[in-house]
Design an enzyme around this catalytic site. Sequence first.
Site, short mmCIF file in Angstrom:
data_model
loop_
_atom_site.label_atom_id
_atom_site.label_comp_id
_atom_site.label_asym_id
_atom_site.label_seq_id
_atom_site.Cartn_x
_atom_site.Cartn_y
_atom_site.Cartn_z
N ARG A 104 0.82 -1.21 0.00
CA ARG A 104 0.00 0.00 0.00
C ARG A 104 0.85 1.27 0.00
O ARG A 104 0.56 2.23 -0.72
CB ARG A 104 -0.95 -0.01 1.20
CG ARG A 104 -1.83 1.23 1.37
CD ARG A 104 -2.43 1.74 0.07
NE ARG A 104 -3.10 0.72 -0.71
CZ ARG A 104 -3.39 0.86 -2.00
NH1 ARG A 104 -3.04 1.97 -2.65
NH2 ARG A 104 -4.02 -0.10 -2.64
N LYS A 139 2.94 24.82 -3.35
CA LYS A 139 1.63 24.28 -2.94
C LYS A 139 1.67 22.76 -3.04
O LYS A 139 1.03 22.14 -3.89
CB LYS A 139 0.52 24.87 -3.79
CG LYS A 139 0.36 26.39 -3.60
CD LYS A 139 -0.71 26.96 -4.51
CE LYS A 139 -0.81 28.47 -4.33
NZ LYS A 139 -1.79 29.09 -5.24
N LYS A 171 6.14 38.97 -2.59
CA LYS A 171 4.74 38.87 -2.99
C LYS A 171 3.99 40.15 -2.62
O LYS A 171 4.55 41.06 -2.00
CB LYS A 171 4.10 37.65 -2.29
CG LYS A 171 4.79 36.33 -2.56
CD LYS A 171 4.67 35.91 -4.02
CE LYS A 171 3.28 35.49 -4.42
NZ LYS A 171 2.87 34.22 -3.83
N GLU A 201 6.53 40.07 -7.43
CA GLU A 201 5.19 39.91 -8.00
C GLU A 201 4.58 41.27 -8.29
O GLU A 201 4.66 42.20 -7.48
CB GLU A 201 4.30 39.15 -7.00
CG GLU A 201 2.85 39.03 -7.42
CD GLU A 201 2.01 38.36 -6.34
OE1 GLU A 201 1.05 38.99 -5.87
OE2 GLU A 201 2.35 37.22 -5.95
N ASP A 223 1.09 38.42 -12.03
CA ASP A 223 0.05 37.68 -11.30
C ASP A 223 -1.36 38.06 -11.74
O ASP A 223 -1.72 39.23 -11.79
CB ASP A 223 0.20 37.95 -9.80
CG ASP A 223 -0.65 37.01 -8.96
OD1 ASP A 223 -0.65 35.80 -9.24
OD2 ASP A 223 -1.32 37.49 -8.04
#
Length: 283
Positions: A104, A139, A171, A201, A223
């Site tokens: 598994r 992510k 960012k 960004e 972005d």
Amino acid sequence: MTAHTSLPDLVLEPMLRMALAEDLGSYGDITTRTVIPAGTSYTARLTAREAGVVSGMQVAALAFRLVDPALAPVTRLTDGSPCVPGDVLMEIAGDAAAILTAERVALNFAGRLSGIASLTAAFVAETAGTATRITCTRKTTPGLRIVEKLAVLHGGGFNHRFSLSDAILIKDNHIAAAGGVRPVLEACKARASHMMRVEIEVDTLDQLAEVLETGGADVVLLDNMDSATLREAVALVSGRLVTEASGNMRLDRIAEVAATGVDYISSGALTHSAQTLDLGLDF
């Protein structure tokens, strides 16, 4: 990177040991121990049940060997190879109980990573005829980043940062907290190591113009721009910075975005939305 990109087993062992310990619980595989006679040997085959791109063979083989070093996994389709239903990806010969105990965990990793490689390959196919590269993000599944980013490479994509310490990526929240585009770039000029690349960004062409005027960045992340604005941004940059398009980068939009001339398209979907490729282990 080639399709055969791999990692040292030493790097992979901690996550495999954690996964095996989770599956074995406090008393091991009681089903196998109860019903399989000691000394039973078999050859099992890990096979594809749907088409895709293979990843996780190195990880799966290590899972089997950690349960029983005497097992002899033989990879038939290497990481990065295309597969169709019925293809044998790996054969594992040896103690039947050990194979069943590792099954598994090996399948969970191989299916998950092959799913990421397959989705990445689909994104990459949409960039055909352009110089645009597909890249992943941070992510990722906690604890599995290194193998999920490896799967992106197997699918023909490229890697973004592995951690916050890899590069400076400014960012929108950094810009807001620091007081604007110019202050953050000036801070980088004053404090950042000469060995560290800087990406910033921007959401608008006005911000992009300020970045170009101020200097100090190596890469600009465009972005959530529509394709017409991306095309204007690429023209404005005119090769002075590496351009990366990000935000809502769905598979059905990739060809259109690549046609704008951006250098990279980053998508969190490669790792957070990939479906597990259906694989099976049969005796």
